[in-house]
Scaffold this motif. Structure first.
Motif, short mmCIF file in Angstrom:
data_model
loop_
_atom_site.label_atom_id
_atom_site.label_comp_id
_atom_site.label_asym_id
_atom_site.label_seq_id
_atom_site.Cartn_x
_atom_site.Cartn_y
_atom_site.Cartn_z
N ARG A 115 0.88 -1.22 0.02
CA ARG A 115 -0.16 0.08 0.13
C ARG A 115 0.89 1.18 0.07
O ARG A 115 1.70 1.63 0.95
N GLU A 116 0.95 2.03 -1.14
CA GLU A 116 1.83 3.21 -1.20
C GLU A 116 1.27 4.36 -2.14
O GLU A 116 0.43 3.78 -2.87
N THR A 117 1.43 5.20 -1.53
CA THR A 117 0.61 6.63 -2.19
C THR A 117 1.85 7.52 -2.53
O THR A 117 2.63 7.74 -2.07
N VAL A 129 5.83 10.68 -1.05
CA VAL A 129 5.77 9.12 -1.08
C VAL A 129 5.47 8.48 0.42
O VAL A 129 6.05 9.06 1.22
N PHE A 130 4.47 7.76 0.51
CA PHE A 130 3.94 7.28 1.89
C PHE A 130 3.74 5.91 1.65
O PHE A 130 3.11 5.35 0.83
N ASN A 131 4.25 4.97 2.35
CA ASN A 131 4.35 3.58 2.40
C ASN A 131 3.90 3.26 3.59
O ASN A 131 4.65 3.13 4.57
N SER A 132 2.73 2.59 3.86
CA SER A 132 2.45 2.04 4.88
C SER A 132 1.04 1.18 4.87
O SER A 132 0.18 1.31 3.97
N ILE A 133 1.29 -0.17 5.48
CA ILE A 133 0.22 -1.03 5.19
C ILE A 133 -1.16 -0.54 5.98
O ILE A 133 -2.33 -1.00 5.64
N ASN A 134 -1.06 0.53 6.94
CA ASN A 134 -2.21 1.05 7.75
C ASN A 134 -3.11 2.07 6.75
O ASN A 134 -2.09 3.18 6.17
N ALA A 135 -4.01 1.88 6.28
CA ALA A 135 -4.66 2.40 5.31
C ALA A 135 -5.28 3.91 5.93
O ALA A 135 -5.48 4.67 4.87
N SER A 136 -5.16 3.96 7.09
CA SER A 136 -5.96 5.39 7.61
C SER A 136 -5.20 6.67 7.21
O SER A 136 -5.64 7.64 7.26
N GLU A 137 -3.87 6.42 7.11
CA GLU A 137 -2.96 7.62 6.94
C GLU A 137 -2.79 8.41 5.48
O GLU A 137 -2.56 9.37 5.41
N HIS A 138 -3.04 7.49 4.56
CA HIS A 138 -2.91 7.73 3.17
C HIS A 138 -3.37 8.94 2.59
O HIS A 138 -2.75 10.09 2.08
N MET A 139 -4.66 9.27 2.77
CA MET A 139 -5.53 10.12 2.40
C MET A 139 -5.05 11.67 2.69
O MET A 139 -4.78 12.58 2.27
N ARG A 140 -4.89 11.63 4.24
CA ARG A 140 -4.46 12.63 5.06
C ARG A 140 -3.11 13.13 4.76
O ARG A 140 -3.03 14.66 4.45
#
Length: 151
Positions: A115-117, A129-140
């Motif tokens: 999961r990478e944005t 670039v943001f890489n985290s399996i935790n979905a909650s931070e990507h949009m913010r």
């Protein structure tokens, strides 16, 4: 880790949930893009992430950015996922993981697709670039990166 801040976004073309071909080069020089890679349609984390992007979609478009979700699911799967959750943005099918490899998005926990944005500015440069399996931070984080650039 995938592509770095300051890199140019790779050119790619994929089919969207409606069977149309999306070309990244059509946006360079015209619009910023938020490109987010996610593991799978209709899973709890991915649904949460997609709905967060949906709920803030107007904030992204107000900042001149297009949101693009990419997973290895089929066009048909994307179509039903987008319809079920009323997703207003493009979902791209990357069944052979060609674009995932182009962005160097690695698997998380060895088996889950990563999961990478990425936030790409209007000129085609990666600004976040943001890489985290935790979905909650990507949009913010994507929204924050776009806002800081427009100030």
């Amino acid at each position: 880790m995938g592509l770095k801040i300051g890199s140019s976004v790779p050119e790619f073309s994929l089919k969207d949930q409606h069977g149309n071909t999306f070309h990244s080069k059509d946006f360079i020089g015209k619009k910023a893009m938020v490109i987010y890679f996610y593991p799978k349609d209709n899973t709890p984390g991915c649904t949460k992430e997609a709905c967060q992007f949906r709920d803030s979609y107007e904030d992204f478009t107000d900042l001149g950015a297009e949101v693009v979700g990419i997973s290895s699911d089929s066009e048909k799967s994307h179509r039903s996922f987008a319809k079920k959750y009323e997703l207003p943005f493009v979902l791209l099918a990357d069944p052979d993981k060609k674009v995932r490899r182009l962005f160097k998005v690695e698997n998380s926990l060895l088996v889950l697709p990563g999961r990478e944005t990425y936030v790409v500015d209007k000129t085609g440069k990666i600004i976040m670039v943001f890489n985290s399996i935790n979905a909650s931070e990507h949009m913010r984080r994507a929204l924050k990166a776009l806002k800081s650039q427009s100030e």
